[in-house]
Design a protein around this motif. Structure first.
Motif, PDB file in Angstrom:
ATOM      1  N   ALA A 128     -17.754   3.563   4.865  1.00 35.46           N
ATOM      2  CA  ALA A 128     -18.539   3.775   3.649  1.00 35.46           C
ATOM      3  C   ALA A 128     -18.132   5.116   3.032  1.00 35.46           C
ATOM      4  N   TYR A 129     -16.881   5.220   2.617  1.00 36.70           N
ATOM      5  CA  TYR A 129     -16.390   6.478   2.052  1.00 36.70           C
ATOM      6  C   TYR A 129     -17.096   6.768   0.727  1.00 36.70           C
ATOM      7  N   PRO A 130     -17.169   8.035   0.319  1.00 31.29           N
ATOM      8  CA  PRO A 130     -17.848   8.389  -0.941  1.00 31.29           C
ATOM      9  C   PRO A 130     -17.165   7.728  -2.137  1.00 31.29           C
ATOM     10  N   GLU A 131     -17.963   7.266  -3.075  1.00 33.32           N
ATOM     11  CA  GLU A 131     -17.421   6.646  -4.275  1.00 33.32           C
ATOM     12  C   GLU A 131     -17.566   7.589  -5.462  1.00 33.32           C
ATOM     13  N   GLY A 132     -17.502   7.061  -6.671  1.00 27.53           N
ATOM     14  CA  GLY A 132     -17.618   7.896  -7.857  1.00 27.53           C
ATOM     15  C   GLY A 132     -16.356   8.715  -8.085  1.00 27.53           C
ATOM     16  N   ASP A 133     -16.538  10.005  -8.379  1.00 31.05           N
ATOM     17  CA  ASP A 133     -15.404  10.887  -8.663  1.00 31.05           C
ATOM     18  C   ASP A 133     -15.007  11.687  -7.433  1.00 31.05           C
ATOM     19  N   SER A 134     -15.170  11.084  -6.249  1.00 30.12           N
ATOM     20  CA  SER A 134     -14.831  11.786  -5.013  1.00 30.12           C
ATOM     21  C   SER A 134     -13.319  11.760  -4.783  1.00 30.12           C
ATOM     22  N   ALA A 135     -12.854  12.672  -3.924  1.00 32.03           N
ATOM     23  CA  ALA A 135     -11.426  12.694  -3.560  1.00 32.03           C
ATOM     24  C   ALA A 135     -11.035  11.390  -2.878  1.00 32.03           C
ATOM     25  N   GLU A 136     -11.944  10.851  -2.063  1.00 28.55           N
ATOM     26  CA  GLU A 136     -11.656   9.603  -1.355  1.00 28.55           C
ATOM     27  C   GLU A 136     -11.464   8.444  -2.341  1.00 28.55           C
ATOM     28  N   ALA A 137     -12.351   8.352  -3.327  1.00 34.64           N
ATOM     29  CA  ALA A 137     -12.255   7.263  -4.302  1.00 34.64           C
ATOM     30  C   ALA A 137     -10.989   7.397  -5.148  1.00 34.64           C
ATOM     31  N   ARG A 138     -10.596   8.621  -5.465  1.00 32.78           N
ATOM     32  CA  ARG A 138      -9.364   8.814  -6.236  1.00 32.78           C
ATOM     33  C   ARG A 138      -8.146   8.384  -5.423  1.00 32.78           C
ATOM     34  N   LEU A 139      -8.139   8.707  -4.118  1.00 29.79           N
ATOM     35  CA  LEU A 139      -7.020   8.274  -3.280  1.00 29.79           C
ATOM     36  C   LEU A 139      -6.971   6.757  -3.187  1.00 29.79           C
ATOM     37  N   VAL A 140      -8.142   6.123  -3.091  1.00 33.48           N
ATOM     38  CA  VAL A 140      -8.192   4.657  -3.036  1.00 33.48           C
ATOM     39  C   VAL A 140      -7.560   4.063  -4.289  1.00 33.48           C
ATOM     40  N   ASN A 141      -7.861   4.634  -5.448  1.00 36.73           N
ATOM     41  CA  ASN A 141      -7.285   4.115  -6.687  1.00 36.73           C
ATOM     42  C   ASN A 141      -5.766   4.254  -6.706  1.00 36.73           C
ATOM     43  N   VAL A 142      -5.271   5.379  -6.205  1.00 33.65           N
ATOM     44  CA  VAL A 142      -3.820   5.569  -6.132  1.00 33.65           C
ATOM     45  C   VAL A 142      -3.202   4.566  -5.154  1.00 33.65           C
ATOM     46  N   LEU A 143      -3.869   4.367  -4.017  1.00 37.72           N
ATOM     47  CA  LEU A 143      -3.360   3.411  -3.035  1.00 37.72           C
ATOM     48  C   LEU A 143      -3.317   2.007  -3.615  1.00 37.72           C
ATOM     49  N   LEU A 144      -4.350   1.609  -4.351  1.00 39.88           N
ATOM     50  CA  LEU A 144      -4.352   0.279  -4.965  1.00 39.88           C
ATOM     51  C   LEU A 144      -3.212   0.148  -5.972  1.00 39.88           C
ATOM     52  N   ASP A 145      -2.948   1.217  -6.733  1.00 40.85           N
ATOM     53  CA  ASP A 145      -1.819   1.190  -7.673  1.00 40.85           C
ATOM     54  C   ASP A 145      -0.499   1.011  -6.923  1.00 40.85           C
ATOM     55  N   GLN A 146      -0.364   1.680  -5.781  1.00 42.78           N
ATOM     56  CA  GLN A 146       0.864   1.566  -4.997  1.00 42.78           C
ATOM     57  C   GLN A 146       1.014   0.177  -4.397  1.00 42.78           C
ATOM     58  N   LEU A 147      -0.090  -0.406  -3.919  1.00 41.32           N
ATOM     59  CA  LEU A 147      -0.034  -1.762  -3.379  1.00 41.32           C
ATOM     60  C   LEU A 147       0.428  -2.751  -4.453  1.00 41.32           C
ATOM     61  N   ALA A 148      -0.034  -2.546  -5.673  1.00 40.81           N
ATOM     62  CA  ALA A 148       0.336  -3.443  -6.764  1.00 40.81           C
ATOM     63  C   ALA A 148       1.829  -3.395  -7.049  1.00 40.81           C
ATOM     64  N   ALA A 149       2.462  -2.264  -6.724  1.00 39.09           N
ATOM     65  CA  ALA A 149       3.872  -2.080  -7.055  1.00 39.09           C
ATOM     66  C   ALA A 149       4.817  -2.312  -5.885  1.00 39.09           C
ATOM     67  N   LEU A 150       4.305  -2.687  -4.702  1.00 37.62           N
ATOM     68  CA  LEU A 150       5.189  -2.875  -3.551  1.00 37.62           C
ATOM     69  C   LEU A 150       6.177  -3.996  -3.811  1.00 37.62           C
ATOM     70  N   PRO A 151       7.454  -3.787  -3.477  1.00 45.61           N
ATOM     71  CA  PRO A 151       8.454  -4.828  -3.721  1.00 45.61           C
ATOM     72  C   PRO A 151       8.315  -6.000  -2.757  1.00 45.61           C
ATOM     73  N   GLU A 152       8.499  -7.194  -3.277  1.00 39.30           N
ATOM     74  CA  GLU A 152       8.437  -8.407  -2.452  1.00 39.30           C
ATOM     75  C   GLU A 152       9.793  -8.675  -1.822  1.00 39.30           C
ATOM     76  N   VAL A 153       9.774  -9.180  -0.593  1.00 43.26           N
ATOM     77  CA  VAL A 153      11.004  -9.530   0.109  1.00 43.26           C
ATOM     78  C   VAL A 153      10.903 -10.980   0.596  1.00 43.26           C
ATOM     79  N   ALA A 154      12.054 -11.553   0.950  1.00 41.32           N
ATOM     80  CA  ALA A 154      12.117 -12.987   1.249  1.00 41.32           C
ATOM     81  C   ALA A 154      11.994 -13.266   2.740  1.00 41.32           C
ATOM     82  N   PHE A 155      10.959 -12.703   3.386  1.00 42.80           N
ATOM     83  CA  PHE A 155      10.771 -12.925   4.818  1.00 42.80           C
ATOM     84  C   PHE A 155       9.809 -14.086   5.047  1.00 42.80           C
TER      85      PHE A 155
END
Length: 276
Positions: A128-155
């Motif tokens: 239950a990490y802090p939400e709103g304008d917390s450092a944790e919530a900002r990192l989560v948003n960056v992580l979600l952006d990175q997940l969206a951009a991960l390259p797909e491979v043919a495995f």
């Protein structure tokens, strides 16, 4: 190695009715031969292999994540997870609303160095990490952006739906070194080679030779994972030439067998040494 990896007792699926936050992490040490019964989640799951090889199996096909790769599993999709050898896994559960960009199909994704460090840091947060304008919530948003951009491979290994063609593919998986040609399989199935070729392409999206090569390379991951030599792995999956096997392996995975199972795994274990 059987591509479904199942032997031994199934592992329990943790009970979780809802996510405490839009992003939730689980860390697991999986025993050799570990597998789950078929199940589904009400959220997206991204299972990342730190060490070992993860196999995710659905009706549409099988998806494999060696160290440094992960499998993206859409919400509501029935799947099983297997490991032939001991493995360490990080799973991210993502609420649908937090990933509107997600495609509704399984994919194998390469975990970039930045995404790996963000996952490492996120795994230190409370559920239950802090939400709103917390450092944790900002990192989560960056992580979600990175997940969206991960390259797909043919495995992945797509599987046909037609019962007779599916039975042929299952027989090939059971004996990856078998050398029977498509024309021999067509004779066994009582149809012409051209008809079987067209049906195979239509059902899997791959030609027979391409599908069998991918199946063989994926099946060889188990031998490499348990410490077999490259030559042993090549012979076990049906290659008579070690150099041809290495070339095909690098063509699919982007690394030689030695690069994939030595340096990346060691770096991943080191990078996650501090993760609880």
């Amino acid at each position: 190695m059987p591509l479904n990896g199942q032997n031994g007792q199934p592992r329990a699926i943790p009970a979780l009715d809802q996510l405490p936050r839009p992003l939730y992490a689980r860390a697991e040490q999986l025993r050799a031969g570990s597998w789950t019964p078929a199940h589904r989640h009400g959220w997206v799951q991204f299972s990342y292999a730190i060490s070992g090889v993860l196999g995710v199996h659905t009706e549409q096909g099988s998806y494999f994540a060696p160290p440094q790769w992960g499998v993206w599993i859409p919400a509501g999709l029935d799947h099983t997870v297997t490991t032939s050898m001991q493995a360490e896994m990080r799973s991210l559960y993502v609420a649908d609303a937090a990933a509107p960009w997600a495609l509704a199909r399984c994919r194998v994704l390469e975990v970039t160095p930045l995404a790996r460090e963000l996952i490492k840091q996120f795994c230190t947060f409370p559920a239950a990490y802090p939400e709103g304008d917390s450092a944790e919530a900002r990192l989560v948003n960056v992580l979600l952006d990175q997940l969206a951009a991960l390259p797909e491979v043919a495995f992945s290994l797509p599987m046909p739906q037609h019962p007779r063609v599916l039975a042929m593919c299952e027989a090939l998986i059971e004996q990856p070194a078998a050398q029977a040609s498509l024309s021999e399989w067509a004779a066994r199935l009582g149809r012409s080679e051209k008809t079987l070729m067209r049906q195979f392409q239509r059902e899997t999206g791959l030609g027979f030779r391409s599908w069998r090569q991918r199946m063989r390379l994926l099946s060889s991951l188990g031998a490499l994972e348990r410490g077999a030599s490259v030559t042993e792995a090549a012979l076990e999956c049906g290659y008579e030439s070690t150099s041809a096997y290495i070339a095909a392996f690098k063509g699919l995975f982007g690394h030689t067998p030695g690069e994939l199972f030595q340096a990346p795994a060691a770096q991943a274990v080191h990078a996650f040494a501090a993760v609880p």
